[in-house]
Design a protein around this motif. Structure first.
Motif, PDB file in Angstrom:
ATOM      1  N   PHE A 161     -51.482 -20.630  69.421  1.00  0.00           N
ATOM      2  CA  PHE A 161     -50.204 -20.899  68.750  1.00  0.00           C
ATOM      3  C   PHE A 161     -50.459 -21.435  67.341  1.00  0.00           C
ATOM      4  CE2 PHE A 161     -48.849 -21.550  73.274  1.00  0.00           C
ATOM      5  CZ  PHE A 161     -47.982 -20.485  73.334  1.00  0.00           C
ATOM      6  N   LYS A 162     -51.525 -20.958  66.692  1.00  0.00           N
ATOM      7  CA  LYS A 162     -51.921 -21.585  65.418  1.00  0.00           C
ATOM      8  C   LYS A 162     -50.878 -21.432  64.313  1.00  0.00           C
ATOM      9  CE  LYS A 162     -54.750 -17.652  64.149  1.00  0.00           C
ATOM     10  NZ  LYS A 162     -56.014 -17.035  64.201  1.00  0.00           N
ATOM     11  N   SER A 163     -50.026 -20.406  64.427  1.00  0.00           N
ATOM     12  CA  SER A 163     -49.026 -20.268  63.378  1.00  0.00           C
ATOM     13  C   SER A 163     -47.785 -21.129  63.640  1.00  0.00           C
ATOM     14  CB  SER A 163     -48.626 -18.794  63.218  1.00  0.00           C
ATOM     15  OG  SER A 163     -48.555 -18.174  64.465  1.00  0.00           O
ATOM     16  N   LEU A 164     -47.755 -21.819  64.782  1.00  0.00           N
ATOM     17  CA  LEU A 164     -46.603 -22.669  65.103  1.00  0.00           C
ATOM     18  C   LEU A 164     -46.931 -24.133  64.825  1.00  0.00           C
ATOM     19  CD1 LEU A 164     -45.605 -21.217  68.599  1.00  0.00           C
ATOM     20  CD2 LEU A 164     -44.753 -20.526  66.360  1.00  0.00           C
ATOM     21  N   ASP A 165     -45.906 -24.930  64.510  1.00  0.00           N
ATOM     22  CA  ASP A 165     -46.152 -26.375  64.385  1.00  0.00           C
ATOM     23  C   ASP A 165     -46.004 -27.021  65.765  1.00  0.00           C
ATOM     24  OD1 ASP A 165     -43.447 -26.279  64.803  1.00  0.00           O
ATOM     25  OD2 ASP A 165     -42.915 -27.662  63.198  1.00  0.00           O
TER      26      ASP A 165
ATOM     27  N   SER B 180     -43.767 -29.100  67.066  1.00  0.00           N
ATOM     28  CA  SER B 180     -42.433 -29.075  67.678  1.00  0.00           C
ATOM     29  C   SER B 180     -42.136 -27.717  68.324  1.00  0.00           C
ATOM     30  CB  SER B 180     -41.383 -29.395  66.602  1.00  0.00           C
ATOM     31  OG  SER B 180     -40.116 -29.013  67.026  1.00  0.00           O
ATOM     32  N   THR B 181     -42.442 -26.635  67.619  1.00  0.00           N
ATOM     33  CA  THR B 181     -42.130 -25.302  68.145  1.00  0.00           C
ATOM     34  C   THR B 181     -43.052 -24.942  69.315  1.00  0.00           C
ATOM     35  OG1 THR B 181     -41.616 -24.763  65.857  1.00  0.00           O
ATOM     36  CG2 THR B 181     -41.570 -22.956  67.391  1.00  0.00           C
TER      37      THR B 181
ATOM     38  N   LEU C  49     -44.345 -27.124  71.363  1.00  0.00           N
ATOM     39  CA  LEU C  49     -43.845 -27.924  72.488  1.00  0.00           C
ATOM     40  C   LEU C  49     -42.600 -27.259  73.106  1.00  0.00           C
ATOM     41  CD1 LEU C  49     -44.269 -30.632  73.999  1.00  0.00           C
ATOM     42  CD2 LEU C  49     -42.623 -31.650  72.418  1.00  0.00           C
TER      43      LEU C  49
END
Lengths: 534, 63
Positions: B2-6, B8-9, B11
């Motif tokens: 999920f490296k492109s997600l921060d 919060s997203t 989670l």
């Protein structure tokens, strides 16, 4: 869209024939008020779960919120978390079991009737019925708008005609089939929706090169986010908006909190708990409902943002630019683009189903609010002796609901589907959630406490809509009028994007608790009856 | 993955799947639990129905 008129006609006629038959089955099995209002309290768990899910998830969730997700990014997935955890798990495992039993103990037939009979208050039943009657048409109009926009995009039929055709179709089986007709048709429509959305998710992943590749491409589009969205806090479609920015408040207070929590006190959903025989059915419905919702809104909130990847690669435009600024058109246009022609026939039915299943329950809820709660209990003070007349009055109420909804829908602006849904969900939570939870769990709740909680939450929300919350205050223009056009809201800035629920719900909770503690339980014997075997 | 997600997203995605699994597990474990309607509940329901039908018959109406 290139539909073959003959194939299209055959498919739609066959679909409507099946829907009509299910509505007729409902009509044949409807003998008493209990049948008309609660489907005889003997609905199968599969039908109950799918009907609940199909009512919960409308064209508003798929078209409206999917379009919003294309603009706001993957943060909307938080709403799916809320939908599943609160809307299904908490609602069924905790509230549902209590509502079913208490509804039976009090012979309550509607959500307002349950709240009213819990504290022996006719006022509560009438007040709640009136709130539903006045405000639910806004949500109903949002759903109808979503459905009509899809038909308009796919078939090129005039929007006004789409609205009328949809209303007449749905109205027909709700008026005659009652809740049985509504739930039988919901089950078929929900099943179609489930497989249709699953297919949309899979095809979207294929088109963007898989889920993880799609996410990477989406992250790479950050520089194409419109300036207006960037300055409001959206810096990437794969990240949450900047903490404390206007978009952060809109997403997390209005959409995630308002719609997520609001689902718990939706009259058209809560009434479904009263339609089943025992808690065993509710447990089964949790399993089915959880899977249904993740496929529905999960798909919508993932496909919406990923549509940007597709449009950017193919047309060098992001979704909102391709849709010429109308967020409500993004999902219809995207489906139109990526799905094979034969599947578009099926998907047309999916979207029609999503609209019809929610609309039917909304019309039924508004109709019962007018017929049962306001007229029968309010005006006739419960003295109506014939169930035939009671059912007739509810049917007249439904016709009234149809007319009001059509009028609002014809005058609704563009890109307002998600906002109208959030207004209704938030208002229901602010007005009813605290008294509703207290009714089910707190024997110390008093009539005065329940009334105080309901009125304080409702009036705080209305005050916020008129004077504090920007999107509604600028429509009503009251502050603008009194400030000679200088201000739109009383407190400009961030306060104008915080959802009214953030103020309304805590105030309602405080009033419910404090007033109940300051007053005596009016009738302890009645409280005992309410909680019998609970 | 999920490296492109921060955070919060990421989670949100994990909680979305976990909530659905919770529903499936809860539903499966409790599939046949929860009592059937008690005799009293059934009688109560039958009584409501009888009363409604009786009133309708007296008034000569049907729905």
């Amino acid at each position: 869209m290139n539909f073959d008129p003959i194939i299209l006609t055959i498919i739609i006629v066959a679909y409507l024939a099946v829907i009509g038959f299910l509505g007729y089955l409902g009509y044949k099995k409807t003998k008493t008020s209990s049948d008309y209002l609660l489907a005889g309290r003997e609905i199968h768990p599969f039908i109950m779960a799918i009907s609940y899910g199909a009512t919960f998830i409308s064209t508003s969730a798929i078209v409206g919120f999917g379009g919003i997700a294309a603009n706001m990014g993957l943060s909307l997935i938080w709403l799916t978390v809320m939908n599943i955890f609160f809307g299904i798990f908490i609602a069924f495992a905790f509230f549902g079991k209590k509502v079913r039993k208490m509804g039976l103990n009090l012979n309550a037939h509607t959500f307002p009737e349950l709240l009213g009979r819990r504290v022996e208050s006719r006022f509560i039943q009438i007040f709640a019925g009136a709130v539903i009657f006045i405000f639910m048409p806004i949500y109903t109009a949002a759903v109808l708008t979503g459905a009509a926009r899809i038909l308009e995009t796919f078939l090129g039929i005039d929007y006004g005609i789409c609205v009328l055709v949809f209303t007449i179709l749905v109205g027909g089986y709700v008026i005659f089939g009652g809740l049985r007709g509504v739930m039988y048709t919901d089950a078929l429509q929900g099943t179609l929706m489930f497989f249709g959305m699953l297919a949309l998710l899979i095809v979207t992943f294929v088109k963007v090169g898989g889920f993880f590749n799609g996410l990477e491409s989406l992250a790479g589009l950050a520089d194409q986010i419109p300036e207006g969205l960037k300055s409001a806090g959206i810096t990437s479609w794969t990240h949450a908006p900047t903490w404390g920015s206007p978009m952060w408040f809109i997403i997390f207070t209005s959409l995630v909190l308002g719609v997520g929590i609001g689902a718990l006190s939706q009259p058209q959903l809560a009434v479904r708990f009263m339609t089943i025989k025992s808690n065993k059915e509710l447990n089964k419905a949790i399993l089915i409902g959880g899977i249904f919702i993740i496929v529905m809104t999960g798909t919508s909130f993932i496909v919406g943002p990923l549509s940007n990847v597709y449009f950017a690669e193919k047309y060098n435009l992001i979704s909102i630019a391709y849709a010429q600024g109308n967020a409500d058109s993004i999902i219809p246009l995207f489906i139109n683009e990526i799905m094979p022609t034969w599947f578009n026939y099926i998907f047309l039915l999916v979207i029609m189903s999503a609209g019809m299943s929610t609309l039917s329950s909304q019309f039924h809820a508004i109709g019962t609010a007018v017929g049962r709660d306001i007229f029968e209990e309010g005006i006739l003070k419960g003295k109506l002796k014939s169930t035939t007349s009671a059912t007739l009055i509810t049917r007249v109420g439904i016709v009234l609901a149809l007319i009001i909804t059509v009028i609002i829908t014809m005058n609704m602006g563009v890109g307002v589907i998600a906002r109208a849904t959030a207004i209704f969900f938030g208002l229901m939570a602010a007005a009813f959630l605290a008294p509703y939870v207290a009714s089910l769990y707190w024997k110390r709740l008093t009539r005065k406490g329940s009334i105080a909680g309901m009125i304080s939450g409702f009036s705080t929300s209305i005050f916020c809509f008129l004077f504090l919350h920007g999107s509604e205050a600028k429509v009503f223009k009251i502050v603008e009028f009194f400030s000679d056009g200088e201000k739109v809201t009383l407190i400009p800035g961030l306060m104008s994007v915080v959802d009214p629920l953030v103020f309304g719900l805590p105030i309602s909770i405080i009033f419910t608790i404090v007033v109940s503690l300051l007053t005596k339980v009016e009738n302890p014997a009645h409280v005992k009856k309410c909680f019998h075997e609970m | 993955m999920f490296k492109s997600l921060d955070f919060s997203t990421t989670l949100a995605l994990l909680l979305m799947v976990s909530s659905a699994i919770l529903c499936v597990v809860y539903g499966a474990v409790n599939w046949n639990k929860g009592h059937d309607p008690s005799k009293e509940e059934v009688q109560e329901e039958v009584q409501w129905d009888k009363e409604e039908k009786k009133i309708d018959d007296e008034l000569g109406g049907t729905s």
